[in-house]
Design a protein around this motif. Structure first.
Motif, PDB file in Angstrom:
ATOM      1  N   GLY A   1       0.474  -1.222  -0.134  1.00  0.00           N
ATOM      2  CA  GLY A   1      -0.131  -0.270   0.133  1.00  0.00           C
ATOM      3  C   GLY A   1       0.817   0.716   0.295  1.00  0.00           C
ATOM      4  N   TYR A   2       1.734   0.841  -0.709  1.00  0.00           N
ATOM      5  CA  TYR A   2       2.975   2.759  -0.679  1.00  0.00           C
ATOM      6  C   TYR A   2       1.952   3.824  -0.732  1.00  0.00           C
ATOM      7  CZ  TYR A   2       6.726   5.020  -1.069  1.00  0.00           C
ATOM      8  OH  TYR A   2       7.864   6.087  -1.479  1.00  0.00           O
TER       9      TYR A   2
ATOM     10  N   THR B   1      -1.589   3.767  27.207  1.00  0.00           N
ATOM     11  CA  THR B   1      -0.752   3.934  27.351  1.00  0.00           C
ATOM     12  C   THR B   1       0.630   2.923  26.747  1.00  0.00           C
ATOM     13  OG1 THR B   1      -0.645   3.454  29.544  1.00  0.00           O
ATOM     14  CG2 THR B   1      -0.565   5.438  28.585  1.00  0.00           C
ATOM     15  N   ARG B   2      -0.727   1.827  26.738  1.00  0.00           N
ATOM     16  CA  ARG B   2       0.352   0.216  26.987  1.00  0.00           C
ATOM     17  C   ARG B   2      -0.272  -0.370  25.509  1.00  0.00           C
ATOM     18  NH1 ARG B   2       3.280   2.250  28.827  1.00  0.00           N
ATOM     19  NH2 ARG B   2       4.622   1.886  31.103  1.00  0.00           N
ATOM     20  N   VAL B   3       0.457  -1.444  24.822  1.00  0.00           N
ATOM     21  CA  VAL B   3       0.438  -1.715  23.773  1.00  0.00           C
ATOM     22  C   VAL B   3      -0.868  -3.042  24.263  1.00  0.00           C
ATOM     23  CG1 VAL B   3       1.893  -1.863  22.199  1.00  0.00           C
ATOM     24  CG2 VAL B   3       2.178  -3.248  23.328  1.00  0.00           C
ATOM     25  N   ASP B   4      -1.771  -3.597  23.858  1.00  0.00           N
ATOM     26  CA  ASP B   4      -2.035  -5.219  23.958  1.00  0.00           C
ATOM     27  C   ASP B   4      -2.775  -5.760  23.068  1.00  0.00           C
ATOM     28  OD1 ASP B   4      -5.227  -4.049  23.010  1.00  0.00           O
ATOM     29  OD2 ASP B   4      -5.453  -3.573  25.456  1.00  0.00           O
ATOM     30  N   GLY B   5      -3.341  -6.982  23.226  1.00  0.00           N
ATOM     31  CA  GLY B   5      -3.627  -8.178  22.287  1.00  0.00           C
ATOM     32  C   GLY B   5      -4.337  -7.998  21.105  1.00  0.00           C
ATOM     33  N   SER B   6      -5.006  -6.535  21.484  1.00  0.00           N
ATOM     34  CA  SER B   6      -6.019  -6.098  20.753  1.00  0.00           C
ATOM     35  C   SER B   6      -4.940  -4.993  18.965  1.00  0.00           C
ATOM     36  CB  SER B   6      -6.823  -4.604  20.777  1.00  0.00           C
ATOM     37  OG  SER B   6      -6.125  -3.393  21.426  1.00  0.00           O
ATOM     38  N   ASP B   7      -3.869  -4.716  19.816  1.00  0.00           N
ATOM     39  CA  ASP B   7      -2.684  -4.460  18.822  1.00  0.00           C
ATOM     40  C   ASP B   7      -2.685  -4.857  17.585  1.00  0.00           C
ATOM     41  OD1 ASP B   7      -3.273  -1.892  19.661  1.00  0.00           O
ATOM     42  OD2 ASP B   7      -1.757  -2.110  21.489  1.00  0.00           O
ATOM     43  N   LEU B   8      -3.178  -5.009  16.142  1.00  0.00           N
ATOM     44  CA  LEU B   8      -3.260  -5.818  15.140  1.00  0.00           C
ATOM     45  C   LEU B   8      -2.025  -5.079  14.854  1.00  0.00           C
ATOM     46  CD1 LEU B   8      -6.021  -5.791  13.246  1.00  0.00           C
ATOM     47  CD2 LEU B   8      -4.737  -7.410  14.625  1.00  0.00           C
ATOM     48  N   LEU B   9      -0.530  -6.042  13.857  1.00  0.00           N
ATOM     49  CA  LEU B   9       0.920  -5.754  13.700  1.00  0.00           C
ATOM     50  C   LEU B   9       0.787  -4.697  12.689  1.00  0.00           C
ATOM     51  CD1 LEU B   9       3.927  -5.905  14.249  1.00  0.00           C
ATOM     52  CD2 LEU B   9       3.582  -8.304  12.836  1.00  0.00           C
ATOM     53  N   CYS B  10      -0.321  -4.595  11.531  1.00  0.00           N
ATOM     54  CA  CYS B  10      -0.005  -4.316  10.127  1.00  0.00           C
ATOM     55  C   CYS B  10      -1.118  -3.424  10.071  1.00  0.00           C
ATOM     56  CB  CYS B  10       0.123  -4.852   8.809  1.00  0.00           C
ATOM     57  SG  CYS B  10       1.199  -5.637   8.779  1.00  0.00           S
ATOM     58  N   ALA B  11      -0.675  -1.984  10.017  1.00  0.00           N
ATOM     59  CA  ALA B  11      -2.210  -0.953   9.412  1.00  0.00           C
ATOM     60  C   ALA B  11      -2.820  -1.537   8.491  1.00  0.00           C
ATOM     61  CB  ALA B  11      -1.613   0.313   8.601  1.00  0.00           C
ATOM     62  N   PRO B  12      -4.160  -0.905   8.281  1.00  0.00           N
ATOM     63  CA  PRO B  12      -5.102  -0.506   7.671  1.00  0.00           C
ATOM     64  C   PRO B  12      -5.376  -1.036   6.666  1.00  0.00           C
ATOM     65  CG  PRO B  12      -6.211   0.604   9.854  1.00  0.00           C
ATOM     66  CD  PRO B  12      -4.679   0.548   9.133  1.00  0.00           C
TER      67      PRO B  12
ATOM     68  N   ARG C   1      -2.577  -4.999   5.428  1.00  0.00           N
ATOM     69  CA  ARG C   1      -2.871  -5.782   6.203  1.00  0.00           C
ATOM     70  C   ARG C   1      -3.249  -7.510   5.374  1.00  0.00           C
ATOM     71  NH1 ARG C   1      -6.980  -3.043  10.667  1.00  0.00           N
ATOM     72  NH2 ARG C   1      -5.167  -2.420  11.743  1.00  0.00           N
ATOM     73  N   SER C   2      -2.956  -6.930   3.562  1.00  0.00           N
ATOM     74  CA  SER C   2      -3.090  -7.909   2.780  1.00  0.00           C
ATOM     75  C   SER C   2      -2.137  -7.908   2.311  1.00  0.00           C
ATOM     76  CB  SER C   2      -4.457  -8.418   1.890  1.00  0.00           C
ATOM     77  OG  SER C   2      -4.732  -6.614   1.633  1.00  0.00           O
ATOM     78  N   ALA C   3      -1.823  -8.523   1.441  1.00  0.00           N
ATOM     79  CA  ALA C   3      -0.578  -8.574   0.512  1.00  0.00           C
ATOM     80  C   ALA C   3      -1.377  -7.028  -0.218  1.00  0.00           C
ATOM     81  CB  ALA C   3      -0.272  -9.943  -0.460  1.00  0.00           C
ATOM     82  N   ASN C   4      -1.125  -6.357  -0.314  1.00  0.00           N
ATOM     83  CA  ASN C   4      -1.855  -5.197  -1.893  1.00  0.00           C
ATOM     84  C   ASN C   4      -0.221  -4.539  -2.481  1.00  0.00           C
ATOM     85  OD1 ASN C   4      -1.999  -4.130   0.877  1.00  0.00           O
ATOM     86  ND2 ASN C   4      -2.769  -2.334  -0.895  1.00  0.00           N
ATOM     87  N   GLN C   5      -0.457  -4.350  -3.498  1.00  0.00           N
ATOM     88  CA  GLN C   5       1.019  -3.228  -3.875  1.00  0.00           C
ATOM     89  C   GLN C   5       0.141  -2.043  -4.703  1.00  0.00           C
ATOM     90  OE1 GLN C   5       4.044  -5.450  -1.895  1.00  0.00           O
ATOM     91  NE2 GLN C   5       4.328  -3.418  -3.212  1.00  0.00           N
TER      92      GLN C   5
ATOM     93  N   CYS D   1       4.703  -2.993   7.371  1.00  0.00           N
ATOM     94  CA  CYS D   1       4.658  -4.529   6.527  1.00  0.00           C
ATOM     95  C   CYS D   1       4.655  -4.064   4.987  1.00  0.00           C
ATOM     96  CB  CYS D   1       3.575  -5.042   6.915  1.00  0.00           C
ATOM     97  SG  CYS D   1       2.761  -4.832   8.327  1.00  0.00           S
ATOM     98  N   SER D   2       6.370  -5.474   4.347  1.00  0.00           N
ATOM     99  CA  SER D   2       6.063  -5.317   3.236  1.00  0.00           C
ATOM    100  C   SER D   2       6.389  -6.987   2.597  1.00  0.00           C
ATOM    101  CB  SER D   2       7.927  -5.076   3.175  1.00  0.00           C
ATOM    102  OG  SER D   2       7.710  -3.290   3.138  1.00  0.00           O
ATOM    103  N   ASP D   3       6.027  -7.241   1.812  1.00  0.00           N
ATOM    104  CA  ASP D   3       6.451  -8.497   1.132  1.00  0.00           C
ATOM    105  C   ASP D   3       7.400  -8.549   0.044  1.00  0.00           C
ATOM    106  OD1 ASP D   3       4.179 -10.292   2.500  1.00  0.00           O
ATOM    107  OD2 ASP D   3       3.385  -8.530   0.909  1.00  0.00           O
ATOM    108  N   ILE D   4       8.010  -9.934  -0.069  1.00  0.00           N
ATOM    109  CA  ILE D   4       9.768  -9.697  -1.125  1.00  0.00           C
ATOM    110  C   ILE D   4       9.236 -11.344  -1.904  1.00  0.00           C
ATOM    111  CG2 ILE D   4      11.844 -10.606  -1.111  1.00  0.00           C
ATOM    112  CD1 ILE D   4      12.020  -8.748   1.634  1.00  0.00           C
TER     113      ILE D   4
END
Length: 272
Positions: A43-44, A69-80, A83-87, A231-234
């Motif tokens: 999504g660059y 002030t703290r991350v928790d289990g609800s925080d998804l690693l990639c931005a919306p 979250r899919s392998a889109n370029q 998040c990036s794919d190679i």
């Protein structure tokens, strides 16, 4: 295509926030020089795109809207948007082979050359920050490749700070024939593609930047977590690498990696 996922790097940063930083491009290093076509994150959005602003590529955890002030289990690693392998059109994935050295490139935006003290305060980013180099940590769904400082020892923004002025003298002219430094030097995180990745697979890398606030800071007696991710794919190939033109030849004027790029790949292999 098979997909392998891993944590690329946890970058520890101490500095003043003037603008945010994200992984902007990925480049192969061969014999110390950048080679082949750049790859880009999911999504660059280029800084040269109409209407661009930092929020298009910045993803903060925990989100400001959460009030936490703290991350928790609800925080998804990639931005919306990642979250899919889109370029994005014209900004393809990087193509690399096993054992290839890769530079993850980004602008320092004053974090390196205009520093203020912000002491380190490490906190777990739930799951992926527990990944280890051998793949046995956390969820075991990926591995830690490296952890490096945001400052690669060479990069600089063009400003009047002492660090920038000194580096402009030490590392001048990223553009050949340029009489003085008018283009900033990009920073890089250096990694090696593992030997056991599958040919014709897609390898997902997570660039995680850590910039916490220490306990006792104004208004934050217990401190605050602050992480930024890209998040990036190679695409993994046996070679040879494609040599199509770089869609943004003006984006990064550097032609060579930092001198210690190979040794940096083993930097802090298990930071947590």
């Amino acid at each position: 295509m098979a997909t392998t996922k891993l944590l690329l790097s946890t970058v520890l940063l101490f500095g003043q926030v003037l603008a945010h930083t994200w992984n902007e491009q990925l480049t192969i290093i061969e014999n110390g020089l950048f080679n082949g076509s750049n790859g880009y994150p999911r999504g660059y959005v280029s800084r040269s795109s109409a209407g661009f602003n930092d929020d298009m590529m910045t993803y903060l955890l925990p989100p400001l809207a959460s009030g936490r002030t703290r991350v928790d289990g609800s925080d998804l690693l990639c931005a919306p948007t990642q979250r899919s392998a889109n370029q994005t059109n014209k900004y393809p994935r990087l193509t690399a082979s096993p054992r290839a050295y890769v530079a993850i490139k980004y602008l320092e935006n004053g974090h390196v050359t205009l520093p203020e003290t912000k002491p380190e305060n490490r906190m777990l980013l739930m799951d992926v920050l527990q990944w280890t180099r051998d793949g046995t940590g956390g969820s075991k769904r990926g591995r830690l490749l490296t952890a490096q400082n945001l400052d690669d020892g060479r990069c600089y923004q063009i400003n009047d700070g002492n660090i920038s002025i000194a580096r402009q003298e030490q590392f001048p002219n990223p553009v050949k024939g340029q009489p003085r430094s008018v283009d900033e030097q990009w920073c890089e995180t250096d990694v090696v593609i593992p030997t056991n990745v599958t040919i014709d697979s897609t390898y997902t890398v997570y660039w995680v930047r850590q910039w916490p606030t220490a306990p006792g800071s104004p208004g934050l007696p217990d401190g605050k977590d602050e992480y930024y991710t890209t998040c990036s794919d190679i695409d993994i190939t046996a070679g040879p690498l494609p040599q199509t033109p770089n869609p943004l030849p003006q984006q990064d004027p550097q032609v060579a990696a930092v001198a210690n790029c190979q040794s940096r790949t083993a930097f802090k292999p298990n930071p947590l």
